[in-house]
Scaffold this motif. Structure first.
Motif, mmCIF file in Angstrom:
data_model
loop_
_atom_site.group_PDB
_atom_site.id
_atom_site.type_symbol
_atom_site.label_atom_id
_atom_site.label_comp_id
_atom_site.label_asym_id
_atom_site.label_seq_id
_atom_site.Cartn_x
_atom_site.Cartn_y
_atom_site.Cartn_z
ATOM 1 N N PHE A 21 0.024 -14.453 14.153
ATOM 2 C CA PHE A 21 -0.112 -15.697 13.406
ATOM 3 C C PHE A 21 -1.347 -16.446 13.885
ATOM 4 N N ASP A 22 -2.076 -17.014 12.943
ATOM 5 C CA ASP A 22 -3.203 -17.879 13.248
ATOM 6 C C ASP A 22 -3.062 -19.097 12.337
ATOM 7 N N GLU A 23 -3.927 -20.054 12.500
ATOM 8 C CA GLU A 23 -3.843 -21.287 11.715
ATOM 9 C C GLU A 23 -3.910 -21.021 10.211
ATOM 10 N N ASP A 24 -4.758 -20.092 9.786
ATOM 11 C CA ASP A 24 -4.940 -19.853 8.354
ATOM 12 C C ASP A 24 -4.725 -18.400 7.950
ATOM 13 N N GLN A 25 -4.032 -17.633 8.797
ATOM 14 C CA GLN A 25 -3.770 -16.250 8.408
ATOM 15 C C GLN A 25 -2.594 -15.654 9.176
ATOM 16 N N ILE A 26 -2.036 -14.610 8.570
ATOM 17 C CA ILE A 26 -0.997 -13.788 9.196
ATOM 18 C C ILE A 26 -1.459 -12.352 9.064
ATOM 19 N N THR B 53 -3.603 -8.356 6.053
ATOM 20 C CA THR B 53 -3.844 -9.725 6.493
ATOM 21 C C THR B 53 -3.787 -10.659 5.296
ATOM 22 N N PHE B 54 -3.011 -11.720 5.428
ATOM 23 C CA PHE B 54 -2.910 -12.784 4.436
ATOM 24 C C PHE B 54 -3.740 -13.951 4.952
ATOM 25 N N VAL B 55 -4.729 -14.400 4.150
ATOM 26 C CA VAL B 55 -5.639 -15.470 4.570
ATOM 27 C C VAL B 55 -5.562 -16.602 3.551
ATOM 28 N N TRP B 56 -5.402 -17.844 4.063
ATOM 29 C CA TRP B 56 -5.346 -19.015 3.197
ATOM 30 C C TRP B 56 -6.677 -19.725 3.190
ATOM 31 N N LYS B 57 -7.134 -20.080 1.989
ATOM 32 C CA LYS B 57 -8.334 -20.888 1.793
ATOM 33 C C LYS B 57 -7.964 -21.977 0.800
ATOM 34 N N GLY B 58 -7.666 -23.152 1.303
ATOM 35 C CA GLY B 58 -7.209 -24.221 0.411
ATOM 36 C C GLY B 58 -5.881 -23.836 -0.202
ATOM 37 N N ASN B 59 -5.827 -23.848 -1.538
ATOM 38 C CA ASN B 59 -4.575 -23.485 -2.192
ATOM 39 C C ASN B 59 -4.599 -22.043 -2.714
ATOM 40 N N CYS B 60 -5.470 -21.211 -2.159
ATOM 41 C CA CYS B 60 -5.567 -19.792 -2.540
ATOM 42 C C CYS B 60 -5.178 -18.899 -1.363
ATOM 43 N N MET B 61 -4.724 -17.714 -1.706
ATOM 44 C CA MET B 61 -4.377 -16.738 -0.683
ATOM 45 C C MET B 61 -5.076 -15.422 -1.014
ATOM 46 N N ASP B 62 -5.771 -14.854 -0.037
ATOM 47 C CA ASP B 62 -6.379 -13.532 -0.172
ATOM 48 C C ASP B 62 -5.582 -12.561 0.681
ATOM 49 N N ILE B 63 -5.494 -11.310 0.215
ATOM 50 C CA ILE B 63 -4.787 -10.276 0.947
ATOM 51 C C ILE B 63 -5.760 -9.133 1.181
ATOM 52 N N PHE B 64 -5.881 -8.722 2.444
ATOM 53 C CA PHE B 64 -6.793 -7.645 2.826
ATOM 54 C C PHE B 64 -5.991 -6.515 3.457
ATOM 55 N N ASP B 65 -6.294 -5.282 3.052
ATOM 56 C CA ASP B 65 -5.657 -4.098 3.610
ATOM 57 C C ASP B 65 -6.697 -3.226 4.277
ATOM 58 N N ASP B 66 -6.332 -2.658 5.429
ATOM 59 C CA ASP B 66 -7.212 -1.733 6.134
ATOM 60 C C ASP B 66 -6.337 -0.682 6.806
ATOM 61 N N PRO C 160 0.841 -1.202 0.000
ATOM 62 C CA PRO C 160 0.000 0.000 0.000
ATOM 63 C C PRO C 160 0.876 1.253 0.000
ATOM 64 N N VAL C 161 0.471 2.264 -0.741
ATOM 65 C CA VAL C 161 1.230 3.510 -0.826
ATOM 66 C C VAL C 161 0.439 4.601 -0.119
ATOM 67 N N HIS C 162 1.016 5.125 0.945
ATOM 68 C CA HIS C 162 0.403 6.212 1.707
ATOM 69 C C HIS C 162 1.044 7.539 1.318
ATOM 70 N N LYS C 163 0.375 8.640 1.662
ATOM 71 C CA LYS C 163 0.920 9.974 1.379
ATOM 72 C C LYS C 163 2.242 10.187 2.109
ATOM 73 N N THR C 164 2.358 9.632 3.301
ATOM 74 C CA THR C 164 3.563 9.785 4.104
ATOM 75 C C THR C 164 4.301 8.451 4.153
ATOM 76 N N PRO C 165 5.556 8.416 3.740
ATOM 77 C CA PRO C 165 6.298 7.154 3.768
ATOM 78 C C PRO C 165 6.639 6.710 5.196
ATOM 79 N N ILE C 166 6.911 5.441 5.352
ATOM 80 C CA ILE C 166 7.347 4.913 6.643
ATOM 81 C C ILE C 166 8.753 5.418 6.958
#
Length: 156
Positions: free
Chosen positions: A99-104, A118-131, A74-80
């Motif tokens: 860390f959790d069983e199916d997500q980081i 958040t990286f979430v695993w569902k079978g052999n797929c990975m979803d990435i969520f940003d907030d 993710p690109v924010h207006k202010t860098p880290i």
């Protein structure tokens, strides 16, 4: 301290950049790449973060590769990492990793925003969520420089 996760399953490897302990780093070498991820299969980069292994003595390219725009983050207006020249940098950012069983979940806290990926695993797929509590962009690089290794610059 370095802020890196490696997960292996069979011939697949997933690499995730967490927030490092910046107090233990030389910030001149730090990149705004918290949350970047790469997938490797049979030692081939399937989903690379092409800015993650760049080094160049060219000042303009060096600043580009150190910025969030060169990474799949993710690109924010202010860098880290706040830079005041090629080798001068500072940050007060901190973070947590869960860390959790199916997500980081990774959280970064800066002076200007909090962001969670958040990286979430569902079978052999990975979803990435940003907030975040701040506006951010996520874009795929088009027609920009990238690197596949130290000193190897390419036009996309």
């Amino acid at each position: 301290e370095f802020g890196f996760i490696k997960i292996s399953a069979g011939n697949m490897e997933l690499f995730i950049r967490t927030i490092p302990d910046y107090s233990q780093m030389e910030l001149a070498h730090a990149h705004d790449d918290v949350f970047h991820w790469e997938v490797v299969s049979d030692h081939s980069r399937i989903r690379p973060d092409l800015g993650s292994i760049a080094y160049t003595s060219n000042p303009k390219a060096r600043m580009f590769f150190a910025s969030a725009r060169s990474h799949n983050v993710p690109v924010h207006k202010t860098p880290i990492i706040k830079r005041s020249g090629i080798f001068a940098a500072e940050t007060s950012a901190k973070g947590e990793t869960y860390f959790d069983e199916d997500q980081i979940s990774l959280i970064v806290y800066t002076e200007n925003y909090v962001h969670m990926r958040t990286f979430v695993w569902k079978g052999n797929c990975m979803d990435i969520f940003d907030d975040s509590d701040d506006e951010f962009l996520y874009h795929k690089r088009k027609n920009e420089r990238y690197s596949l290794g130290y000193g190897q610059l390419y036009e996309g």
